[in-house]
Design a protein around this motif. Sequence first.
Motif, mmCIF file in Angstrom:
data_model
loop_
_atom_site.group_PDB
_atom_site.id
_atom_site.type_symbol
_atom_site.label_atom_id
_atom_site.label_comp_id
_atom_site.label_asym_id
_atom_site.label_seq_id
_atom_site.Cartn_x
_atom_site.Cartn_y
_atom_site.Cartn_z
ATOM 1 N N MET A 22 0.840 -1.177 0.000
ATOM 2 C CA MET A 22 0.000 0.000 0.000
ATOM 3 C C MET A 22 0.885 1.240 0.000
ATOM 4 N N SER A 23 0.497 2.235 -0.773
ATOM 5 C CA SER A 23 1.274 3.462 -0.894
ATOM 6 C C SER A 23 1.088 4.356 0.315
ATOM 7 N N LYS A 24 2.125 5.125 0.606
ATOM 8 C CA LYS A 24 2.035 6.147 1.633
ATOM 9 C C LYS A 24 1.297 7.339 1.034
ATOM 10 N N LYS A 25 0.800 8.219 1.893
ATOM 11 C CA LYS A 25 0.130 9.420 1.425
ATOM 12 C C LYS A 25 1.072 10.190 0.496
ATOM 13 N N GLY A 26 0.562 10.596 -0.644
ATOM 14 C CA GLY A 26 1.365 11.321 -1.611
ATOM 15 C C GLY A 26 2.110 10.433 -2.587
ATOM 16 N N GLU A 27 2.046 9.125 -2.393
ATOM 17 C CA GLU A 27 2.659 8.182 -3.325
ATOM 18 C C GLU A 27 1.550 7.515 -4.114
ATOM 19 N N HIS A 28 1.782 7.307 -5.382
ATOM 20 C CA HIS A 28 0.781 6.705 -6.257
ATOM 21 C C HIS A 28 1.440 5.588 -7.055
ATOM 22 N N ASP A 29 0.892 4.414 -6.974
ATOM 23 C CA ASP A 29 1.439 3.260 -7.680
ATOM 24 C C ASP A 29 0.596 2.974 -8.908
ATOM 25 N N TYR A 30 1.252 2.569 -9.971
ATOM 26 C CA TYR A 30 0.575 2.249 -11.223
ATOM 27 C C TYR A 30 1.054 0.892 -11.693
ATOM 28 N N SER A 31 0.226 0.243 -12.472
ATOM 29 C CA SER A 31 0.648 -1.028 -13.054
ATOM 30 C C SER A 31 0.125 -1.121 -14.475
ATOM 31 N N ALA A 32 0.881 -1.796 -15.281
ATOM 32 C CA ALA A 32 0.508 -2.046 -16.668
ATOM 33 C C ALA A 32 1.001 -3.442 -17.011
ATOM 34 N N THR A 33 0.257 -4.104 -17.865
ATOM 35 C CA THR A 33 0.669 -5.408 -18.359
ATOM 36 C C THR A 33 0.912 -5.280 -19.849
ATOM 37 N N VAL A 34 2.089 -5.691 -20.289
ATOM 38 C CA VAL A 34 2.436 -5.686 -21.702
ATOM 39 C C VAL A 34 2.676 -7.132 -22.105
ATOM 40 N N VAL A 35 1.912 -7.587 -23.105
ATOM 41 C CA VAL A 35 2.022 -8.964 -23.573
ATOM 42 C C VAL A 35 2.440 -8.944 -25.042
ATOM 43 N N TRP A 36 3.548 -9.574 -25.343
ATOM 44 C CA TRP A 36 4.017 -9.690 -26.717
ATOM 45 C C TRP A 36 3.123 -10.686 -27.441
ATOM 46 N N THR A 37 2.572 -10.299 -28.577
ATOM 47 C CA THR A 37 1.674 -11.162 -29.351
ATOM 48 C C THR A 37 2.258 -11.455 -30.729
ATOM 49 N N GLY A 38 3.541 -11.193 -30.901
ATOM 50 C CA GLY A 38 4.147 -11.262 -32.228
ATOM 51 C C GLY A 38 4.937 -12.501 -32.550
ATOM 52 N N ASN A 39 4.766 -13.580 -31.814
ATOM 53 C CA ASN A 39 5.477 -14.811 -32.129
ATOM 54 C C ASN A 39 4.821 -15.463 -33.339
ATOM 55 N N SER A 40 5.536 -15.527 -34.441
ATOM 56 C CA SER A 40 4.990 -16.115 -35.674
ATOM 57 C C SER A 40 5.246 -17.613 -35.762
ATOM 58 N N GLY A 41 5.697 -18.198 -34.681
ATOM 59 C CA GLY A 41 5.918 -19.638 -34.650
ATOM 60 C C GLY A 41 7.360 -20.031 -34.417
ATOM 61 N N VAL A 42 8.278 -19.111 -34.625
ATOM 62 C CA VAL A 42 9.694 -19.421 -34.421
ATOM 63 C C VAL A 42 10.334 -18.511 -33.384
ATOM 64 N N GLY A 43 9.506 -17.739 -32.693
ATOM 65 C CA GLY A 43 10.023 -16.844 -31.665
ATOM 66 C C GLY A 43 10.985 -15.822 -32.241
ATOM 67 N N THR A 44 12.039 -15.556 -31.527
ATOM 68 C CA THR A 44 13.024 -14.560 -31.954
ATOM 69 C C THR A 44 14.237 -15.221 -32.599
ATOM 70 N N LYS A 45 13.974 -16.242 -33.415
ATOM 71 C CA LYS A 45 15.051 -16.978 -34.086
ATOM 72 C C LYS A 45 16.001 -16.033 -34.821
ATOM 73 N N ASN A 46 15.441 -14.994 -35.444
ATOM 74 C CA ASN A 46 16.257 -13.931 -36.022
ATOM 75 C C ASN A 46 15.467 -12.629 -35.989
ATOM 76 N N TYR A 47 16.136 -11.534 -36.277
ATOM 77 C CA TYR A 47 15.557 -10.206 -36.102
ATOM 78 C C TYR A 47 14.291 -9.987 -36.933
ATOM 79 N N ARG A 48 14.203 -10.577 -38.082
ATOM 80 C CA ARG A 48 13.037 -10.383 -38.947
ATOM 81 C C ARG A 48 11.980 -11.485 -38.801
#
Length: 159
Positions: free
Chosen positions: A1-27
Amino acid sequence: MSKKGEHDYSATVVWTGNSGVGTKNYRAFSRDHEITCGNKTKIYGSADPAFLGDSSRYNPEELLLSSLSACHMLWYLHLCADAGITVSEYTDNAEGRMIETKSGSGHFEKVTLQPIVNIGAGDDSELAKSLHEKAHSFCFIANSVNFEVACEPEIRSSV
């Protein structure tokens, strides 16, 4: 829990770009991802097209620029309300420049906010303009970055 004057934030980032071979190469993979914050609408993200991203999705650089613009606007509206300035319209055409370094990294060099603000006919346009400086000094996001954030406002009075 945050102290007075402190504000906590959260975000979830999910990579959806796996085309089947992951990061086998840059392209081999897409830069597509989804950003969620609680139960809010998803933001569909990618990289800038210069870095093999999808131009139909938001990229991190655009989101940083948008965050600076929105934070400034929210402070400005607050300060205008406190000062008796009636804002009827606010549009910011913010621009930013990112520089790539020789190492392949990069950084923002400068952001320029360019708000066009419509105020009430009898309102003090000089005060309205000066409140942009104060808004800038209060903006949480601008206070958190290590590059120049300039503001070039245009104040218009309703007739």
